[in-house]
Scaffold this active site. Sequence first.
Site, PDB file in Angstrom:
ATOM      1  CG  ASP A  83      -8.884  56.980 -52.817  1.00  0.00           C
ATOM      2  OD1 ASP A  83      -8.475  57.028 -51.657  1.00  0.00           O
ATOM      3  OD2 ASP A  83     -10.097  56.908 -53.095  1.00  0.00           O
ATOM      4  CG  ASP A 114     -14.559  66.033 -60.356  1.00  0.00           C
ATOM      5  OD1 ASP A 114     -13.683  65.178 -60.081  1.00  0.00           O
ATOM      6  OD2 ASP A 114     -15.707  65.726 -60.711  1.00  0.00           O
ATOM      7  CD  GLU A 169      -4.944  59.291 -61.729  1.00  0.00           C
ATOM      8  OE1 GLU A 169      -5.314  60.325 -62.325  1.00  0.00           O
ATOM      9  OE2 GLU A 169      -5.609  58.242 -61.717  1.00  0.00           O
ATOM     10  CB  THR A 214      -7.508  54.446 -61.390  1.00  0.00           C
ATOM     11  OG1 THR A 214      -8.753  54.609 -60.710  1.00  0.00           O
ATOM     12  CG2 THR A 214      -7.576  55.090 -62.755  1.00  0.00           C
TER      13      THR A 214
HETATM   14  P1  5GP Z   1      -8.307  55.055 -57.147  1.00  0.00           P
HETATM   15  O1  5GP Z   1      -8.582  54.175 -58.315  1.00  0.00           O
HETATM   16  O2  5GP Z   1      -6.854  55.157 -56.774  1.00  0.00           O
HETATM   17  O3  5GP Z   1      -9.168  54.682 -55.966  1.00  0.00           O
HETATM   18  O4  5GP Z   1      -8.844  56.485 -57.499  1.00  0.00           O
HETATM   19  C1  5GP Z   1      -8.189  57.348 -58.330  1.00  0.00           C
HETATM   20  C2  5GP Z   1      -9.144  58.382 -58.845  1.00  0.00           C
HETATM   21  O5  5GP Z   1     -10.175  58.644 -57.905  1.00  0.00           O
HETATM   22  C3  5GP Z   1      -8.455  59.723 -59.033  1.00  0.00           C
HETATM   23  O6  5GP Z   1      -7.926  59.846 -60.316  1.00  0.00           O
HETATM   24  C4  5GP Z   1      -9.573  60.702 -58.789  1.00  0.00           C
HETATM   25  O7  5GP Z   1     -10.291  60.904 -59.983  1.00  0.00           O
HETATM   26  C5  5GP Z   1     -10.463  60.013 -57.800  1.00  0.00           C
HETATM   27  N1  5GP Z   1     -10.184  60.440 -56.419  1.00  0.00           N
HETATM   28  C6  5GP Z   1      -9.603  59.731 -55.428  1.00  0.00           C
HETATM   29  N2  5GP Z   1      -9.501  60.452 -54.310  1.00  0.00           N
HETATM   30  C7  5GP Z   1     -10.017  61.665 -54.609  1.00  0.00           C
HETATM   31  C8  5GP Z   1     -10.181  62.887 -53.858  1.00  0.00           C
HETATM   32  O8  5GP Z   1      -9.825  63.032 -52.678  1.00  0.00           O
HETATM   33  N3  5GP Z   1     -10.764  63.926 -54.532  1.00  0.00           N
HETATM   34  C9  5GP Z   1     -11.164  63.844 -55.827  1.00  0.00           C
HETATM   35  N4  5GP Z   1     -11.720  64.924 -56.364  1.00  0.00           N
HETATM   36  N5  5GP Z   1     -11.030  62.724 -56.566  1.00  0.00           N
HETATM   37  C10 5GP Z   1     -10.458  61.654 -55.953  1.00  0.00           C
END
Ligand code: 5GP
Length: 181
Positions: free
Chosen positions: A102, A158, A98, A106
């Site tokens: 965050d 992105d 990955e 996911t």
């Molecule tokens: P989670 O499900 O952990 O909240 O988010 C994971 C996904 O969110 C990552 O694979 C990415 O696509 C997006 N994401 C989370 N933080 C960032 C960030 O700081 N920048 C970008 N470009 N995408 C992020």
Amino acid sequence: MTKYVKEVLISREEIDQMCQRLGNQISHDYEGREVTLIGVLKGAYVFMADLARYLTIPCRVDFMSVSSYGSGTRSSGVVRITKDLDTDITGCDIIIVEDIVDSGLTLNHLRQLLGTRKPASIAICTAFDKPQRRKVNVKVEYIGLKIPDAFIVGYGLDYDGRYRNLPDVSILGDDGQGGSK
Ligand code: 5GP
């Protein structure tokens, strides 16, 4: 409001060292075995290519695509599979690759989903981690670099489909904060 690349947070040299360290660690931990790297598109495509080339063990690659973000900078909490794997992972040692963790939503979802397909083992490898923003406690075996709570772009990541090709990782700021396009 227009978004601008504000400052470089992680240089390409630091990223290269990070990939080498992770590649060595994984090669050591899986010595004598073959791993299947599962890249989470689109963000992980650059990292996955670098990581794979630092592995000294046999490996196969496959990709999945999930959608959890629209064009904003915060997780919607909804994870939808938009492209599934092409290969059967039953009995395989899989490593989900990955770009960034965050909230953890996911990866938590993917870990559970891929677990139902009876792989021999599952591990997660992320390039970047924002531990302060975690909403669910997901186990991440390999972490490249921990970063502060900022929205980053570059190195596959992105904003609204752009900046993935930047070789460094930069913080995205709002228009008028003195950055450059
Ligand atoms: P989670 O499900 O952990 O909240 O988010 C994971 C996904 O969110 C990552 O694979 C990415 O696509 C997006 N994401 C989370 N933080 C960032 C960030 O700081 N920048 C970008 N470009 N995408 C992020």
